[in-house]
Design a protein around this motif. Structure first.
Motif, PDB file in Angstrom:
ATOM      1  N   ALA A  96      18.883  24.895  61.154  1.00  0.00           N
ATOM      2  CA  ALA A  96      19.941  25.646  61.845  1.00  0.00           C
ATOM      3  C   ALA A  96      21.125  24.774  62.226  1.00  0.00           C
ATOM      4  CB  ALA A  96      19.372  26.320  63.095  1.00  0.00           C
ATOM      5  N   GLY A  97      20.940  23.449  62.246  1.00  0.00           N
ATOM      6  CA  GLY A  97      22.079  22.575  62.518  1.00  0.00           C
ATOM      7  C   GLY A  97      23.105  22.662  61.405  1.00  0.00           C
ATOM      8  N   TYR A  98      22.665  22.461  60.163  1.00  0.00           N
ATOM      9  CA  TYR A  98      23.573  22.577  59.019  1.00  0.00           C
ATOM     10  C   TYR A  98      24.077  24.009  58.849  1.00  0.00           C
ATOM     11  CZ  TYR A  98      22.245  17.944  57.237  1.00  0.00           C
ATOM     12  OH  TYR A  98      22.052  16.610  57.073  1.00  0.00           O
ATOM     13  N   ILE A  99      23.148  24.957  58.978  1.00  0.00           N
ATOM     14  CA  ILE A  99      23.545  26.358  58.789  1.00  0.00           C
ATOM     15  C   ILE A  99      24.519  26.787  59.881  1.00  0.00           C
ATOM     16  CG2 ILE A  99      22.694  28.735  58.760  1.00  0.00           C
ATOM     17  CD1 ILE A  99      20.106  27.649  57.494  1.00  0.00           C
ATOM     18  N   GLY A 100      24.241  26.355  61.112  1.00  0.00           N
ATOM     19  CA  GLY A 100      25.154  26.668  62.210  1.00  0.00           C
ATOM     20  C   GLY A 100      26.524  26.065  61.994  1.00  0.00           C
ATOM     21  N   SER A 101      26.558  24.802  61.520  1.00  0.00           N
ATOM     22  CA  SER A 101      27.848  24.168  61.225  1.00  0.00           C
ATOM     23  C   SER A 101      28.612  24.954  60.172  1.00  0.00           C
ATOM     24  CB  SER A 101      27.622  22.733  60.723  1.00  0.00           C
ATOM     25  OG  SER A 101      27.088  21.924  61.736  1.00  0.00           O
ATOM     26  N   THR A 102      27.885  25.438  59.172  1.00  0.00           N
ATOM     27  CA  THR A 102      28.511  26.225  58.102  1.00  0.00           C
ATOM     28  C   THR A 102      29.076  27.532  58.631  1.00  0.00           C
ATOM     29  OG1 THR A 102      27.087  25.297  56.380  1.00  0.00           O
ATOM     30  CG2 THR A 102      28.045  27.463  55.954  1.00  0.00           C
ATOM     31  N   VAL A 103      28.283  28.240  59.433  1.00  0.00           N
ATOM     32  CA  VAL A 103      28.716  29.535  59.959  1.00  0.00           C
ATOM     33  C   VAL A 103      29.911  29.368  60.891  1.00  0.00           C
ATOM     34  CG1 VAL A 103      28.044  31.492  61.400  1.00  0.00           C
ATOM     35  CG2 VAL A 103      26.447  30.599  59.694  1.00  0.00           C
ATOM     36  N   TRP A 104      29.810  28.413  61.827  1.00  0.00           N
ATOM     37  CA  TRP A 104      30.930  28.178  62.742  1.00  0.00           C
ATOM     38  C   TRP A 104      32.174  27.718  61.990  1.00  0.00           C
ATOM     39  CZ3 TRP A 104      31.181  30.280  67.159  1.00  0.00           C
ATOM     40  CH2 TRP A 104      30.059  30.461  67.967  1.00  0.00           C
ATOM     41  N   GLY A 105      31.970  26.800  61.047  1.00  0.00           N
ATOM     42  CA  GLY A 105      33.111  26.296  60.299  1.00  0.00           C
ATOM     43  C   GLY A 105      33.792  27.378  59.483  1.00  0.00           C
ATOM     44  N   SER A 106      33.002  28.204  58.807  1.00  0.00           N
ATOM     45  CA  SER A 106      33.571  29.289  57.998  1.00  0.00           C
ATOM     46  C   SER A 106      34.306  30.300  58.866  1.00  0.00           C
ATOM     47  CB  SER A 106      32.460  29.984  57.206  1.00  0.00           C
ATOM     48  OG  SER A 106      31.838  29.076  56.316  1.00  0.00           O
ATOM     49  N   LEU A 107      33.742  30.581  60.041  1.00  0.00           N
ATOM     50  CA  LEU A 107      34.400  31.506  60.956  1.00  0.00           C
ATOM     51  C   LEU A 107      35.744  30.956  61.417  1.00  0.00           C
ATOM     52  CD1 LEU A 107      34.254  34.128  62.633  1.00  0.00           C
ATOM     53  CD2 LEU A 107      33.054  32.816  64.413  1.00  0.00           C
ATOM     54  N   MET A 108      35.783  29.660  61.696  1.00  0.00           N
ATOM     55  CA  MET A 108      37.036  29.049  62.135  1.00  0.00           C
ATOM     56  C   MET A 108      38.059  28.990  61.005  1.00  0.00           C
ATOM     57  SD  MET A 108      36.013  26.040  64.872  1.00  0.00           S
ATOM     58  CE  MET A 108      34.463  25.496  64.159  1.00  0.00           C
ATOM     59  N   VAL A 109      37.610  28.703  59.789  1.00  0.00           N
ATOM     60  CA  VAL A 109      38.536  28.698  58.653  1.00  0.00           C
ATOM     61  C   VAL A 109      39.098  30.102  58.443  1.00  0.00           C
ATOM     62  CG1 VAL A 109      38.674  28.472  56.148  1.00  0.00           C
ATOM     63  CG2 VAL A 109      37.541  26.700  57.498  1.00  0.00           C
ATOM     64  N   GLY A 206       6.347  18.769  52.221  1.00  0.00           N
ATOM     65  CA  GLY A 206       5.711  17.457  52.171  1.00  0.00           C
ATOM     66  C   GLY A 206       6.464  16.437  51.349  1.00  0.00           C
ATOM     67  N   GLY A 207       7.767  16.584  51.257  1.00  0.00           N
ATOM     68  CA  GLY A 207       8.585  15.626  50.515  1.00  0.00           C
ATOM     69  C   GLY A 207       8.743  15.941  49.040  1.00  0.00           C
ATOM     70  N   CYS A 208       8.366  17.168  48.616  1.00  0.00           N
ATOM     71  CA  CYS A 208       8.496  17.505  47.195  1.00  0.00           C
ATOM     72  C   CYS A 208       9.957  17.526  46.759  1.00  0.00           C
ATOM     73  CB  CYS A 208       7.822  18.845  46.907  1.00  0.00           C
ATOM     74  SG  CYS A 208       8.568  20.259  47.747  1.00  0.00           S
ATOM     75  N   LEU A 209      10.848  17.821  47.699  1.00  0.00           N
ATOM     76  CA  LEU A 209      12.284  17.708  47.441  1.00  0.00           C
ATOM     77  C   LEU A 209      12.834  16.604  48.331  1.00  0.00           C
ATOM     78  CD1 LEU A 209      13.660  21.374  47.224  1.00  0.00           C
ATOM     79  CD2 LEU A 209      13.453  19.714  45.375  1.00  0.00           C
ATOM     80  N   PRO A 210      13.572  15.641  47.776  1.00  0.00           N
ATOM     81  CA  PRO A 210      14.113  14.561  48.609  1.00  0.00           C
ATOM     82  C   PRO A 210      15.187  15.085  49.560  1.00  0.00           C
ATOM     83  CG  PRO A 210      15.017  14.449  46.397  1.00  0.00           C
ATOM     84  CD  PRO A 210      13.948  15.498  46.356  1.00  0.00           C
ATOM     85  N   PRO A 211      15.480  14.336  50.624  1.00  0.00           N
ATOM     86  CA  PRO A 211      16.506  14.770  51.591  1.00  0.00           C
ATOM     87  C   PRO A 211      17.844  15.076  50.938  1.00  0.00           C
ATOM     88  CG  PRO A 211      15.307  12.873  52.419  1.00  0.00           C
ATOM     89  CD  PRO A 211      14.850  13.068  51.014  1.00  0.00           C
ATOM     90  N   GLN A 212      18.215  14.277  49.931  1.00  0.00           N
ATOM     91  CA  GLN A 212      19.509  14.502  49.267  1.00  0.00           C
ATOM     92  C   GLN A 212      19.546  15.862  48.574  1.00  0.00           C
ATOM     93  OE1 GLN A 212      17.718  11.719  48.979  1.00  0.00           O
ATOM     94  NE2 GLN A 212      18.999  10.229  50.068  1.00  0.00           N
ATOM     95  N   ALA A 213      18.398  16.301  48.051  1.00  0.00           N
ATOM     96  CA  ALA A 213      18.343  17.613  47.392  1.00  0.00           C
ATOM     97  C   ALA A 213      18.579  18.724  48.404  1.00  0.00           C
ATOM     98  CB  ALA A 213      16.988  17.803  46.704  1.00  0.00           C
ATOM     99  N   TRP A 214      17.947  18.608  49.581  1.00  0.00           N
ATOM    100  CA  TRP A 214      18.192  19.608  50.629  1.00  0.00           C
ATOM    101  C   TRP A 214      19.642  19.568  51.081  1.00  0.00           C
ATOM    102  CZ3 TRP A 214      15.303  23.556  51.146  1.00  0.00           C
ATOM    103  CH2 TRP A 214      13.925  23.486  50.895  1.00  0.00           C
ATOM    104  N   GLY A 215      20.189  18.355  51.139  1.00  0.00           N
ATOM    105  CA  GLY A 215      21.596  18.242  51.505  1.00  0.00           C
ATOM    106  C   GLY A 215      22.499  18.945  50.513  1.00  0.00           C
ATOM    107  N   VAL A 216      22.195  18.806  49.232  1.00  0.00           N
ATOM    108  CA  VAL A 216      22.978  19.477  48.186  1.00  0.00           C
ATOM    109  C   VAL A 216      22.836  20.993  48.299  1.00  0.00           C
ATOM    110  CG1 VAL A 216      23.171  19.860  45.705  1.00  0.00           C
ATOM    111  CG2 VAL A 216      22.943  17.535  46.585  1.00  0.00           C
ATOM    112  N   ILE A 217      21.621  21.473  48.561  1.00  0.00           N
ATOM    113  CA  ILE A 217      21.397  22.916  48.725  1.00  0.00           C
ATOM    114  C   ILE A 217      22.233  23.447  49.874  1.00  0.00           C
ATOM    115  CG2 ILE A 217      19.698  24.654  49.412  1.00  0.00           C
ATOM    116  CD1 ILE A 217      17.605  22.982  47.855  1.00  0.00           C
ATOM    117  N   TRP A 218      22.193  22.749  51.002  1.00  0.00           N
ATOM    118  CA  TRP A 218      22.975  23.193  52.159  1.00  0.00           C
ATOM    119  C   TRP A 218      24.477  23.062  51.904  1.00  0.00           C
ATOM    120  CZ3 TRP A 218      19.014  20.184  55.487  1.00  0.00           C
ATOM    121  CH2 TRP A 218      17.939  21.025  55.791  1.00  0.00           C
ATOM    122  N   PHE A 219      24.867  22.052  51.112  1.00  0.00           N
ATOM    123  CA  PHE A 219      26.275  21.903  50.762  1.00  0.00           C
ATOM    124  C   PHE A 219      26.750  23.078  49.913  1.00  0.00           C
ATOM    125  CE2 PHE A 219      29.320  20.069  47.578  1.00  0.00           C
ATOM    126  CZ  PHE A 219      30.430  20.107  48.408  1.00  0.00           C
TER     127      PHE A 219
END
Length: 240
Positions: A96-109, A206-219
């Motif tokens: 929810a940190g990334y998702i919240g940033s996205t929602v708030w940011g999109s609303l402000m844009v 359990g680490g099947c997707l690396p952190p960078q992959a989750w970062g890309v998904i959220w991006f």
């Protein structure tokens, strides 16, 4: 009956909307260049802390809505943040940190295309910052929160809110692309504080997707929301 030509005409940016789009592009390039450059990155420091505050508010609000007891929000001088809570659903509160940033940011844009809409969103952001102030447990968090609430009030009053619109756009694009900035820091600078992507990687599969992959998904999720926000603004604020 609405046809494709009418839709295209409605979404065709006006001169003032093109100006706003150019401002957004300029902000994005500016943030990308200055984010990790020695000395120059200090220019962004207050806005980074604000962005982290909204990010942590995403964790806290999601935790509260899933039954957690939020104990504290702490912002650190190294641009890190920490939300402590007991209970809740980590599968919801952690991303929810990334998702919240996205929602708030999109609303402000979206709101940044119109002065009146920027004022409305600024009030909502100000109220959220008051909640951050309520949960704050260190003086940096309290100080930054009070500073930006005061800045919002000043910009609201100055020139009828004209400059508030550009402030909302800047914070909006920074929040919208927070996951991108975090990926850059994970890959290049390696922050001391562990990122949400790292924790969620271990929690979810359990680490099947690396952190960078989750970062890309959220991006990609952020880009989708940002595109929807800009498209909606082009249609909603055609005459401004």
């Amino acid at each position: 009956m609405v046809n494709a030509t009418d839709i295209q005409k409605q979404l065709d940016p006006s001169a003032s909307q093109w100006q706003t789009i150019y401002v957004l592009i300029g902000y994005t390039v500016f943030i990308l260049v200055f984010w990790n450059l020695p000395y120059l990155k200090e220019v962004l420091w207050p806005f980074k802390i604000l962005t982290v505050g909204l990010h942590e508010f995403g964790h806290a609000s999601a935790g509260w809505m899933t039954g957690a007891h939020v104990e504290s929000i702490t912002l650190n001088p190294d641009e890190g943040g920490l939300t402590r809570m007991r209970g809740g659903n980590p599968y919801i509160s952690l991303p929810a940190g990334y998702i919240g940033s996205t929602v708030w940011g999109s609303l402000m844009v979206f709101a940044g295309f119109n002065t009146t809409a920027s004022k409305v969103v600024a009030v909502i952001v100000g109220l959220c910052m008051l909640l951050v102030l309520w949960w704050a447990k260190n003086w940096l968090t309290r100080g930054v929160t009070v500073l930006f609430i005061g800045l919002i009030a000043l910009l609201w009053w100055l020139e009828g809110g004209f400059y508030l619109r550009y402030f909302v756009l800047f914070v909006g694009i920074m929040s919208s692309l927070y996951s991108l900035w975090d990926i850059i820091e994970d890959l290049v600078v390696r922050k001391v504080n562990e990122s949400d992507a790292s924790q969620f990687s271990r929690l979810c599969c359990g680490g099947c997707l690396p952190p960078q992959a989750w970062g890309v998904i959220w991006f990609l999720f952020s880009l989708l929301f940002l595109a929807v926000a800009i498209t909606g603004a082009l249609a909603a604020f055609k005459e401004t």
